[in-house]
Design a protein around this motif. Sequence first.
Motif, mmCIF file in Angstrom:
data_model
loop_
_atom_site.group_PDB
_atom_site.id
_atom_site.type_symbol
_atom_site.label_atom_id
_atom_site.label_comp_id
_atom_site.label_asym_id
_atom_site.label_seq_id
_atom_site.Cartn_x
_atom_site.Cartn_y
_atom_site.Cartn_z
ATOM 1 N N PRO A 32 -15.224 -8.192 11.097
ATOM 2 C CA PRO A 32 -14.963 -7.367 9.920
ATOM 3 C C PRO A 32 -14.376 -8.169 8.770
ATOM 4 O O PRO A 32 -14.028 -9.339 8.923
ATOM 5 C CB PRO A 32 -13.951 -6.340 10.430
ATOM 6 N N ALA A 33 -14.228 -7.476 7.649
ATOM 7 C CA ALA A 33 -13.738 -8.146 6.434
ATOM 8 C C ALA A 33 -12.288 -8.572 6.558
ATOM 9 O O ALA A 33 -11.807 -9.393 5.797
ATOM 10 C CB ALA A 33 -13.897 -7.223 5.231
ATOM 11 N N ILE A 34 -11.581 -8.029 7.578
ATOM 12 C CA ILE A 34 -10.170 -8.381 7.699
ATOM 13 C C ILE A 34 -9.965 -9.849 8.017
ATOM 14 O O ILE A 34 -8.877 -10.378 7.825
ATOM 15 C CB ILE A 34 -9.498 -7.534 8.804
ATOM 16 N N LEU A 35 -11.017 -10.503 8.520
ATOM 17 C CA LEU A 35 -10.868 -11.897 8.896
ATOM 18 C C LEU A 35 -11.012 -12.833 7.704
ATOM 19 O O LEU A 35 -11.013 -14.035 7.867
ATOM 20 C CB LEU A 35 -11.899 -12.254 9.971
ATOM 21 N N ASN A 36 -11.136 -12.282 6.520
ATOM 22 C CA ASN A 36 -11.253 -13.097 5.317
ATOM 23 C C ASN A 36 -9.867 -13.525 4.863
ATOM 24 O O ASN A 36 -9.253 -12.896 4.006
ATOM 25 C CB ASN A 36 -11.968 -12.314 4.210
ATOM 26 N N HIS A 37 -9.331 -14.583 5.483
ATOM 27 C CA HIS A 37 -7.994 -15.040 5.135
ATOM 28 C C HIS A 37 -7.963 -15.741 3.780
ATOM 29 O O HIS A 37 -6.884 -16.099 3.318
ATOM 30 C CB HIS A 37 -7.476 -15.993 6.214
ATOM 31 N N LYS A 38 -9.129 -15.982 3.172
ATOM 32 C CA LYS A 38 -9.161 -16.654 1.874
ATOM 33 C C LYS A 38 -9.127 -15.659 0.719
ATOM 34 O O LYS A 38 -9.264 -16.046 -0.440
ATOM 35 C CB LYS A 38 -10.437 -17.508 1.758
ATOM 36 N N ALA A 39 -8.971 -14.360 1.021
ATOM 37 C CA ALA A 39 -8.941 -13.353 -0.040
ATOM 38 C C ALA A 39 -7.831 -13.660 -1.033
ATOM 39 O O ALA A 39 -6.711 -14.015 -0.647
ATOM 40 C CB ALA A 39 -8.752 -11.968 0.570
ATOM 41 N N LYS A 40 -8.120 -13.515 -2.309
ATOM 42 C CA LYS A 40 -7.143 -13.812 -3.347
ATOM 43 C C LYS A 40 -6.106 -12.702 -3.421
ATOM 44 O O LYS A 40 -6.430 -11.522 -3.321
ATOM 45 C CB LYS A 40 -7.847 -13.960 -4.700
ATOM 46 N N LEU A 41 -4.866 -13.119 -3.624
ATOM 47 C CA LEU A 41 -3.789 -12.132 -3.709
ATOM 48 C C LEU A 41 -3.958 -11.227 -4.916
ATOM 49 O O LEU A 41 -3.578 -10.052 -4.873
ATOM 50 C CB LEU A 41 -2.432 -12.845 -3.776
ATOM 51 N N SER A 42 -4.511 -11.758 -6.004
ATOM 52 C CA SER A 42 -4.712 -10.931 -7.192
ATOM 53 C C SER A 42 -5.629 -9.746 -6.878
ATOM 54 O O SER A 42 -5.408 -8.626 -7.368
ATOM 55 C CB SER A 42 -5.310 -11.771 -8.326
ATOM 56 N N GLU A 43 -6.645 -9.991 -6.037
ATOM 57 C CA GLU A 43 -7.542 -8.907 -5.653
ATOM 58 C C GLU A 43 -6.832 -7.912 -4.738
ATOM 59 O O GLU A 43 -7.026 -6.697 -4.845
ATOM 60 C CB GLU A 43 -8.776 -9.480 -4.958
ATOM 61 N N VAL A 44 -6.002 -8.430 -3.826
ATOM 62 C CA VAL A 44 -5.251 -7.558 -2.921
ATOM 63 C C VAL A 44 -4.289 -6.680 -3.712
ATOM 64 O O VAL A 44 -4.187 -5.464 -3.475
ATOM 65 C CB VAL A 44 -4.479 -8.397 -1.889
ATOM 66 N N PHE A 45 -3.572 -7.285 -4.667
ATOM 67 C CA PHE A 45 -2.644 -6.512 -5.492
ATOM 68 C C PHE A 45 -3.383 -5.458 -6.312
ATOM 69 O O PHE A 45 -2.859 -4.364 -6.551
ATOM 70 C CB PHE A 45 -1.855 -7.443 -6.410
ATOM 71 N N GLY A 46 -4.582 -5.787 -6.771
ATOM 72 C CA GLY A 46 -5.375 -4.815 -7.523
ATOM 73 C C GLY A 46 -5.738 -3.609 -6.673
ATOM 74 O O GLY A 46 -5.653 -2.456 -7.135
ATOM 75 N N ARG A 47 -6.139 -3.864 -5.424
ATOM 76 C CA ARG A 47 -6.463 -2.754 -4.524
ATOM 77 C C ARG A 47 -5.210 -1.945 -4.175
ATOM 78 O O ARG A 47 -5.266 -0.718 -4.025
ATOM 79 C CB ARG A 47 -7.119 -3.293 -3.249
ATOM 80 N N TYR A 48 -4.103 -2.653 -4.052
ATOM 81 C CA TYR A 48 -2.845 -1.949 -3.749
ATOM 82 C C TYR A 48 -2.440 -1.054 -4.915
ATOM 83 O O TYR A 48 -1.935 0.055 -4.711
ATOM 84 C CB TYR A 48 -1.755 -2.972 -3.455
ATOM 85 N N ARG A 49 -2.681 -1.508 -6.126
ATOM 86 C CA ARG A 49 -2.375 -0.687 -7.294
ATOM 87 C C ARG A 49 -3.246 0.579 -7.300
ATOM 88 O O ARG A 49 -2.757 1.677 -7.580
ATOM 89 C CB ARG A 49 -2.596 -1.491 -8.579
ATOM 90 N N ASP A 50 -4.542 0.406 -7.000
ATOM 91 C CA ASP A 50 -5.432 1.571 -6.948
ATOM 92 C C ASP A 50 -4.947 2.574 -5.907
ATOM 93 O O ASP A 50 -5.007 3.795 -6.121
ATOM 94 C CB ASP A 50 -6.858 1.126 -6.617
#
Length: 434
Positions: free
Chosen positions: A70-88
């Motif tokens: 699954p996509a959870i194994l993408n440890h290279k995900a950018k924090l800026s994208e994670v923070f954006g999803r968290y804001r949503d």
Amino acid sequence: MRKKVVTRWTLEGRRVPANTPGAIATKEVIGWVQKIDGKEVLLGKLKETAKTALAERLQAHQLRKHGVAPAILNHKAKLSEVFGRYRDYQVAKGLTENYIQTTETRLTRVTEFNGWTRIDQIDGAGVEAFLADAAKKDQKHSSTRFGRVTQNLHRATWRALGRWMERTNQVLTNPMRSLEIHRSDTDTRLKRRAYTAEEAGALLQHVPHLGRRSLMEGPHRAALYAVALASGFRLAECAQLRPESLVWLDGLPFLALPPEATKNRREALQPIPASLVEVLRPVMDATAPGGSLFPLQRKTAKTEMARSVRKDLAEVRKRLSDPAPGFLETHPGGQLDFHSFRTTYASVLAIGVSSATLGKLARHSNVQTTQKHYVNIGQKLLHGAVESAIGGQVWFSPGSPEQRKTVKSGEIELTKLKAAVLAFKEAANPEEIS
């Protein structure tokens, strides 16, 4: 095992093998290393972090073994994208914009301090390192506040982010599970005390004769102090008051605030004594409809008012002839500032009203919060209460003149507070007065 590892990085901040083109930056790290698939892999600097990373890799290996990636194994995900999803997520949850911005500020501070750019870099140790550094700077620069309460707020923000990432399958395990909320009741720097009756009276009497501060003349500031004392409103709530905030119900005055203007995001309808209406009348007459009664800038109000109260206390003390030690001053019993008006409000009410009424007027969901953090009854008031309730019993007989003088002083102080309580109760519910 624990050993020294030389890591290589690209200009984009990506860690790569030694022979990768563009790997120009090197860094020596002492951490925990484990052989995985024939290669030594740096799991983390701390043992707890290394255990978490190893568990994630083992789980990922098991998932891949069964054909699940699954996509959870993408440890290279950018924090800026994670923070954006968290804001949503926070917006969809219905949280206020002010709350979301505060959350983003706390996340950004820690991220920039540690240089994190990817989701696999964050851990609880980095958050603690930032908090330790911020607390150390706070000791050098007392104008900033980064005590245990603020540190716990940062920990809570990152813990919430970690739980959300685990719940939404962006990480296998919560990287912030090692963060623990520390006890904040030992942080004495933020201990406040209530103004005594004489201190509050001297402040309201002399401030109208002082100069302009925080965009307000002396009489204007005195009215602000009176509102805080008589309503228990916080500074940010006082800044939201309008001429239309004064409402009358069954001939009784109240100050009303909409949900977006209060800390608990609930509509406030606060009873006030009739004497406060007379104090507010000149301010309301000089304010246009819809305008703010007290022109406080949202971003700088707290700092400016802290400075104003501090200077007003010092100048009023200078105007007094031979003031007592500690009068209008911060001492070991606690500091005096604008929020001490709210402490005074709760402390005065605590003597004459029930716990349920006290919690209702302080607008706390739990009355224990009011009693623990706001009720601050001085030794003189306690002495007066004991003398009034116990000293008047037949168990005791009048003692020496010095003793009778002490008793009388305590009773006078208690009488002043009782009069203030009756004024508050009469404004709130005159039928309760017997």
